[in-house]
Design a protein around this motif. Structure first.
Motif, mmCIF file in Angstrom:
data_model
loop_
_atom_site.group_PDB
_atom_site.id
_atom_site.type_symbol
_atom_site.label_atom_id
_atom_site.label_comp_id
_atom_site.label_asym_id
_atom_site.label_seq_id
_atom_site.Cartn_x
_atom_site.Cartn_y
_atom_site.Cartn_z
ATOM 1 N N SER A 177 -5.576 0.923 6.616
ATOM 2 C CA SER A 177 -6.415 1.256 5.476
ATOM 3 C C SER A 177 -6.797 -0.045 4.803
ATOM 4 O O SER A 177 -5.921 -0.835 4.433
ATOM 5 N N ASP A 213 1.637 -0.765 5.876
ATOM 6 C CA ASP A 213 1.461 0.615 5.420
ATOM 7 C C ASP A 213 2.531 0.966 4.385
ATOM 8 O O ASP A 213 2.254 1.549 3.329
ATOM 9 N N GLN A 214 3.744 0.563 4.683
ATOM 10 C CA GLN A 214 4.843 0.820 3.737
ATOM 11 C C GLN A 214 4.616 0.062 2.429
ATOM 12 O O GLN A 214 4.824 0.605 1.336
ATOM 13 N N LYS A 252 1.906 1.737 0.433
ATOM 14 C CA LYS A 252 2.382 3.009 -0.150
ATOM 15 C C LYS A 252 3.330 2.729 -1.313
ATOM 16 O O LYS A 252 3.434 3.524 -2.241
ATOM 17 N N ASN A 253 4.008 1.619 -1.247
ATOM 18 C CA ASN A 253 4.896 1.227 -2.333
ATOM 19 C C ASN A 253 4.101 0.692 -3.527
ATOM 20 O O ASN A 253 4.505 0.831 -4.677
#
Lengths: 408, 495
Positions: A91, A364-365, A368-369
């Motif tokens: 993304s 990605d992590q 998202k964090n």
């Protein structure tokens, strides 16, 4: 200490602490095998960027050559991010200027990851978002006041600018526009470089002889721009038939043999080294206030961690794409590449190894964090239309380019 | 003791030398390091403790700089895309070929990025006699850890407060490193920009006014213990610490202009000397006007010609001064600093006007140029085998121009006269050895004051029994650029 994977916690701790950088050093060989010739980039005057370096254990300095510059490596990393985005593996905020629907010879679609000056590029400045000039649009106006202490809008719209640098030189503040130094530097250098020779020639399958000419310029008819008939040739100002090129030789129309020549070209190397550094102090200087609120260290850390992960992603994805740098310059790594986390000078670096996929997961992590802290993220592609003036310039350019090809 | 360490993370330093944008700055100047710390302070929260620490630091004397020598990347011109226009047409309305990732053409501007590649990518700046209070130490370490780059933004670094034992433990590094000590006068082989009291406030004011910082102070540096490193190499009675002037403007001069330029520069030095009449070691004359017969000789002026390369044409890149070894450099500084430097230590232009021949504008060279003729190492050796760049004007009348033996003996005596060991062999020659140099006949003849006759000139190749250090200026015209010698075989010049 060797470690296989880099976790989000470790990444966050590295960004929060005083570690200096992530660095990877990759050893490469020509794809054609050791000793095969490779062709470095040439600079003005057909020069290679040569230098001497000292190697441990070797008394005399060795000749080296730049195989891929800092700027070129940055471009490759951005293109690797673009490929991953188009493949929906990541993304990313991407701004696209779509020239489609303007009856151009060649349809173009240019993204912010391809523009030389990123989100500050003149193409975006000369394009429209929602019917308004980009810098007057809601998104564009948010860039007017960015600086290192207020980088939120760039994180939202163009995080790659925070990694590879940006100067908003043509925004409302002109030359005093915001400057962001790069945080990622990568370069490939070949060692023990010895310049070689290269040959050039053309064998014409039709074996057109020079004496078969001269060829004259003809009126553009069915795509053939030359004629042997001097009476029907285009005339010059004195009424004489105009020859193709200087003397009407068939070679001026790309026909006939070209005499083989030998010139300096290419190098052989013992090996090449790609050094990639991601500076953590460069990320730590960035601040990300939200909606005119006071700075929140938690938000800053989340953004910086996401950026560090994105940088690792960019480097690994570029590596994954391979090292086909230019014609006759393809390299391959000789072993798996590890990353080092450089701590204080008197501390042993920590080592990690991960793939492009691992780096995508880590990013990605991290994202998202980061997003729950309130950091904005333009996940949807922003599509802009070029201004009519820009379209006309591109149209004219394409037409002129086509004409000059035909006039050969 | 207080020290800052800098590690260049990519193995090179990309920073432009302030005196010449075509060459890299190496080692980094102390003021560049101070500006990087100040930037870290300004970009963060302008912490009071950091401000106080910087104020303390700017009050310290210039630091010692420890760095290994460097090589330089060949400076190439890259063409970078502009951003003032998105047009794919050039000024002549012709299409520009797309390049790189961009699918439409874009105009490009030339840029170059000078780069230094040190043998080891670490530098230390050491304040031997300074000990910051603990609160400043902590703040300095904090600021140092925030510095991301030094010079160009691509020149990524790690900076930290270093301890004495840490530096001493780097034996491999110290063995190869040059230790540059700040010296009392600015006429030194190395000159670095340093900071002083008020620098932080100046940087703040300039930034707030959207202006670039002005040049700080310049300070002379010398290699520590250089003579101790090579104590046994004999040399002439000229100090090897040459003062080099490069020509920065004016018409091009050839070697035939040597006597005129040397005389013009000498006249300028004499007229600007703060001590009048000028001292004997500078003027070459005693107080009573008679020629000096000082054992240590007097100031020599010699040309720096472009010779010895495949297409060399002998044109002059500058002039150099060699002072007698027995005269402290501070004496030269005391006499001539007003001519050489402005009030902040920036080199001043020295204009030599030669009437119809034109003008030669000189500036003191900072010791960073890559041009071989301007680098002292080109003229200093050490070496056993030397050859003349300009002909030797013989010290005495020669009985027979065909007598090679007589020429040999005269030249040997001339070498001994300037303190060199007796040469093992001398091979005189009427033609130059180096490409671009003038033959004996082409070089303007020196007239003898006694009878107006011409002094005989000859080139020569001189072999010494051991390595000797330059500068080698031999014969009767040695103070005016005649008899200038260069090692015949140039080793790789240390950059």
């Amino acid at each position: 200490m060797s470690q296989e994977a880099l976790t989000l916690d470790e990444l966050r701790n590295a960004v929060r602490g005083t570690a200096a950088a992530f660095r990877s050093v990759a050893e490469l060989q020509p794809a054609g095998g050791r000793g095969d010739k490779v062709f470095p980039p040439t600079y003005e005057g057909s020069k290679y960027a040569m230098e001497k370096r000292r190697l441990p254990g070797i008394e005399e300095p060795v000749d080296c050559v730049v195989l891929d510059s800092v700027q070129s490596q940055a471009n490759r990393m951005e293109l690797a991010l673009l490929d991953a985005w188009e493949a929906k593996r990541i993304s990313l905020p991407v701004l696209t200027v779509d020239f489609g629907g303007n009856n151009l010879e060649k349809v173009l679609r240019i993204t912010s990851l391809e523009m030389p000056h990123r989100i500050a590029d003149a193409i975006l400045r000369d394009s429209l978002l929602d019917g308004k000039p980009f810098r007057k649009s809601s998104a564009g106006k948010r860039l007017d006041n960015v600086d290192v202490k207020n980088a939120t809008a760039l994180f939202e719209l163009c995080p790659s600018a925070l990694l590879f640098g940006m100067w908003d030189s043509t925004g409302p503040k002109g030359g005093l526009g915001a400057k962001f130094a790069r945080a990622v530097v990568s370069e490939i250098v070949g060692y023990h470089a010895q310049t070689g020779r290269r040959t050039s020639s053309r064998i014409d399958p039709l074996q057109v002889q020079k004496a078969a000419g001269p060829l004259y310029v003809a009126e553009t008819k069915d795509g053939i721009h030359w004629t042997l008939d001097h009476q029907n040739a285009v005339k010059d100002s004195k009424g004489n038939p105009k020859k193709i090129g200087k003397d009407g030789a068939p070679s001026e129309a790309n026909l006939g043999n070209i005499t083989p020549t030998i010139a300096d070209g290419g190098v052989t190397i013992s090996h090449a080294i790609q050094t990639t550094v991601i500076s953590l102090p460069a990320l730590r200087r960035l601040r990300f206030p939200l909606d005119n609120r006071q700075q929140d260290p938690r938000v800053d850390l989340a953004a910086r961690t996401a950026l560090a992960a994105l940088a690792l992603c960019a480097a690994e994805l570029a590596r994954e794409a391979g090292y086909d740098l230019r014609s006759r310059c393809q390299l391959v790594p000789t072993r798996d590449v590890k990353w080092e986390l450089l701590l204080r000078p008197d501390e042993e670096p920590r080592r990690f190894r991960f793939s492009g996929e691992d780096s995508l997961n880590l990013f990605d992590q991290a994202l998202k964090n980061a997003l729950p802290t309130g950091l904005p993220w333009q996940a949807e592609e922003l599509r802009l239309q070029p201004s009519s003036e820009l379209v006309e310039l591109v149209r004219k350019s394409q037409e002129l380019a086509a004409q000059s090809v035909e006039e050969v | 003791m207080f020290a800052l360490g800098v590690h260049y993370l990519n193995g090179w330093a990309m920073a432009t030398h302030p005196a010449d944008r075509e060459i890299p700055e190496w080692p980094p100047h102390p003021d560049r390091v101070f500006m990087a710390l100040a930037a870290a302070y300004f970009e963060a929260d302008e912490d009071d403790a950091e401000r106080d620490a910087l104020t303390w630091l700017e009050g310290q004397p210039p630091p010692q700089v420890i760095a290994t020598p460097e090589h330089r990347r060949q400076t190439v011109t890259a063409f970078v895309p502009v951003n003032d226009s998105s047009s794919p047409l050039n000024k002549r309305k012709e299409p520009i070929m797309p390049a790189g990732a961009l699918l439409i053409g874009r105009a490009r501007q030339p840029r170059s990025f000078p780069m230094a590649i040190p043998h080891q990518p670490v530098v230390f700046m050491v304040w031997k006699n300074s000990s910051p209070p603990l609160r400043h130490l902590s703040a300095l370490d904090q600021m140092a850890s925030k510095v991301a780059s030094l010079g160009h933004s691509a020149s990524l670094v790690q900076m930290w407060v270093a301890g004495e034992s840490e530096i001493m433990e780097r034996k491999g590094f110290l063995k190869k490193a040059l230790i540059l000590e700040p010296v009392g006068d600015p006429i030194s082989r190395f000159r670095l920009r340093v900071f002083g009291p008020g620098r932080l406030q100046h940087l703040r004011e300039r930034f707030n006014a959207n202006l670039r910082p002005t040049s700080p102070l310049w300070h002379g540096y010398a290699i520590a213990h250089e003579e101790e490193v090579q104590p046994s190499i004999p040399g002439s009675h000229f100090n090897p610490d040459l003062i080099v002037f490069r020509q920065s403007a004016g018409r091009r001069f050839g070697l035939t202009s040597t006597p005129l330029l040397a005389e013009a520069l000498r006249a300028t030095l004499m007229s600007h000397c703060s001590q009048q009449p000028p001292p004997e070691w500078l003027s070459g004359h005693r107080p009573d006007g008679r020629r000096s017969e000082r054992d240590g000789g007097h100031l020599a002026i010699f040309p720096l010609p472009h010779i010895g390369r495949p297409h060399a044409d002998g044109h002059l890149l500058g002039l150099a001064l060699a002072i007698p070894r027995d005269i402290p450099r501070k004496d030269l500084f005391a006499c001539l600093s007003g001519l050489f430097f402005d009030e902040i230590g920036w080199p001043k232009q020295i204009r030599l006007t030669l009437g119809r021949l034109g003008e030669c504008v000189l500036e003191m060279d900072e010791g960073q140029t890559p041009r071989a003729a301007l680098r002292p190492a080109t003229w200093l050796g050490p070496a056993r085998l030397w050859a003349t760049a300009t002909p030797i004007a013989l010290d005495r009348h020669i009985k027979s121009r065909q007598s090679v033996r007589e020429l040999e003996e005269i030249i040997k005596v001339s070498c001994r006269r300037i303190g060199l060991p007796e040469p093992q062999a001398v091979v005189p020659a009427p033609v130059p050895i180096f490409t671009g140099a003038l033959s004996s006949r082409e070089m303007p003849r020196i007239r003898r004051k006694t009878d107006g006759g011409h002094v005989y000139h000859t080139h020569a190749v001189i072999t010494f029994p051991c390595e000797v250090q330059g500068p080698l200026l031999i014969g009767s015209g040695r103070y005016r650029g005649y008899g200038l010698c260069r090692p015949l075989l140039q080793p790789e010049v240390q950059e």
